[in-house]
Structures are given as structure tokens and as C-alpha cells.
Design a protein around this motif. Structure first.
Motif, PDB file in Angstrom:
ATOM      1  N   THR A   1      30.841  46.436  86.908  1.00 15.14           N
ATOM      2  CA  THR A   1      31.369  45.345  86.096  1.00 15.14           C
ATOM      3  C   THR A   1      30.802  44.071  86.709  1.00 15.14           C
ATOM      4  OG1 THR A   1      33.388  46.538  85.567  1.00 15.14           O
ATOM      5  CG2 THR A   1      33.442  44.148  85.292  1.00 15.14           C
ATOM      6  N   ILE A   2      30.018  43.356  85.915  1.00 19.21           N
ATOM      7  CA  ILE A   2      29.334  42.153  86.378  1.00 19.21           C
ATOM      8  C   ILE A   2      29.997  40.945  85.732  1.00 19.21           C
ATOM      9  CG2 ILE A   2      27.127  40.940  86.537  1.00 19.21           C
ATOM     10  CD1 ILE A   2      26.965  43.690  87.813  1.00 19.21           C
ATOM     11  N   ILE A   3      30.476  40.037  86.547  1.00 26.28           N
ATOM     12  CA  ILE A   3      30.999  38.758  86.060  1.00 26.28           C
ATOM     13  C   ILE A   3      29.966  37.713  86.444  1.00 26.28           C
ATOM     14  CG2 ILE A   3      32.890  37.093  86.194  1.00 26.28           C
ATOM     15  CD1 ILE A   3      34.610  39.537  87.212  1.00 26.28           C
ATOM     16  N   THR A   4      29.481  36.971  85.458  1.00 20.25           N
ATOM     17  CA  THR A   4      28.412  36.011  85.735  1.00 20.25           C
ATOM     18  C   THR A   4      28.443  34.839  84.770  1.00 20.25           C
ATOM     19  OG1 THR A   4      26.039  35.779  86.169  1.00 20.25           O
ATOM     20  CG2 THR A   4      26.678  37.180  84.303  1.00 20.25           C
ATOM     21  N   ASN A   5      27.817  33.765  85.187  1.00 26.12           N
ATOM     22  CA  ASN A   5      27.607  32.606  84.324  1.00 26.12           C
ATOM     23  C   ASN A   5      26.111  32.347  84.150  1.00 26.12           C
ATOM     24  OD1 ASN A   5      27.036  31.803  86.898  1.00 26.12           O
ATOM     25  ND2 ASN A   5      28.224  29.919  86.841  1.00 26.12           N
ATOM     26  N   SER A   6      25.301  33.381  84.410  1.00 24.46           N
ATOM     27  CA  SER A   6      23.848  33.239  84.429  1.00 24.46           C
ATOM     28  C   SER A   6      23.188  34.105  83.353  1.00 24.46           C
ATOM     29  CB  SER A   6      23.326  33.655  85.809  1.00 24.46           C
ATOM     30  OG  SER A   6      21.930  33.766  85.806  1.00 24.46           O
ATOM     31  N   ILE A   7      22.475  33.476  82.431  1.00 23.69           N
ATOM     32  CA  ILE A   7      21.749  34.212  81.394  1.00 23.69           C
ATOM     33  C   ILE A   7      20.654  35.101  82.004  1.00 23.69           C
ATOM     34  CG2 ILE A   7      20.224  33.980  79.384  1.00 23.69           C
ATOM     35  CD1 ILE A   7      23.185  33.506  78.792  1.00 23.69           C
ATOM     36  N   PRO A   8      19.886  34.643  83.003  1.00 27.28           N
ATOM     37  CA  PRO A   8      18.903  35.549  83.600  1.00 27.28           C
ATOM     38  C   PRO A   8      19.542  36.800  84.223  1.00 27.28           C
ATOM     39  CG  PRO A   8      18.361  33.295  84.156  1.00 27.28           C
ATOM     40  CD  PRO A   8      19.716  33.273  83.494  1.00 27.28           C
ATOM     41  N   VAL A   9      20.720  36.654  84.795  1.00 29.27           N
ATOM     42  CA  VAL A   9      21.415  37.823  85.338  1.00 29.27           C
ATOM     43  C   VAL A   9      21.844  38.739  84.197  1.00 29.27           C
ATOM     44  CG1 VAL A   9      23.509  38.600  86.542  1.00 29.27           C
ATOM     45  CG2 VAL A   9      22.149  36.727  87.481  1.00 29.27           C
ATOM     46  N   VAL A  10      22.367  38.172  83.129  1.00 21.69           N
ATOM     47  CA  VAL A  10      22.750  38.973  81.960  1.00 21.69           C
ATOM     48  C   VAL A  10      21.548  39.771  81.471  1.00 21.69           C
ATOM     49  CG1 VAL A  10      23.426  38.837  79.521  1.00 21.69           C
ATOM     50  CG2 VAL A  10      24.656  37.497  81.224  1.00 21.69           C
TER      51      VAL A  10
END
Length: 83
Positions: free
Chosen positions: A37-46
Motif C-alpha cells: 500500500t503506497i501513500i504518496t503525493n508524487s505523480i512520478p511515484v504513482v
């Protein structure tokens, strides 16, 4: 550094990946992990987790990796229009 950090993350973990170049490189090394489960605010990470079995959660909403393709293209289109 990204590879070494990724060694501490196990299948099934829930992690937050912030935006930035170092965290992006951590994400690149996690693509073979299962059920993250990845929580992120980064489009490149998405982008790194599209077409994986990982669950992506943003600060705004929750989506499966399959649903993120539509949101990602919409975001790209909006950014292009604003240029």
C-alpha cells in the motif's frame, strides 16, 4: 541509496513515499514487491506502480493502480492546457 532503502520494505507493507528524487529511486526498486500500500503525493511515484498489484493512496483520494491511468492522463492534459 534507493536500492538499499528498498531492502527494508517487505511484501504487504504500507509506506509513505514523499516527492523527491531519492524517494523516486526507492519506488523504482519496489516494483517487484507484492501487495504494497503506497501513500504518496508524487505523480512520478504513482507512475512506477501502474499495472502492479499495489494499492495507491494519494492525499486526495484512493484508487487502484488500474484506475490511476485515467487520473494520470487527466492530470497531464490539464497541465498541458495550462502551459
Amino acid at each position: 541509496m534507493g536500492k538499499k532503502c528498498s531492502e527494508f520494505i517487505e511484501d504487504g507493507d504500507c509506506i509513505f513515499i514523499d516527492s523527491g528524487s531519492t524517494t523516486y529511486h526507492i519506488a523504482k526498486h519496489l516494483k517487484n514487491n507484492k501487495n504494497l500500500t503506497i501513500i504518496t503525493n508524487s505523480i512520478p511515484v504513482v507512475n512506477q506502480f501502474i499495472n502492479t498489484d499495489c494499492e495507491i493512496r494519494s492525499l486526495q483520494e484512493e484508487k487502484s493502480s488500474k484506475d490511476l491511468r485515467k487520473s494520470l492522463w487527466l492530470l497531464i492534459a490539464v497541465n498541458l492546457v495550462q502551459m
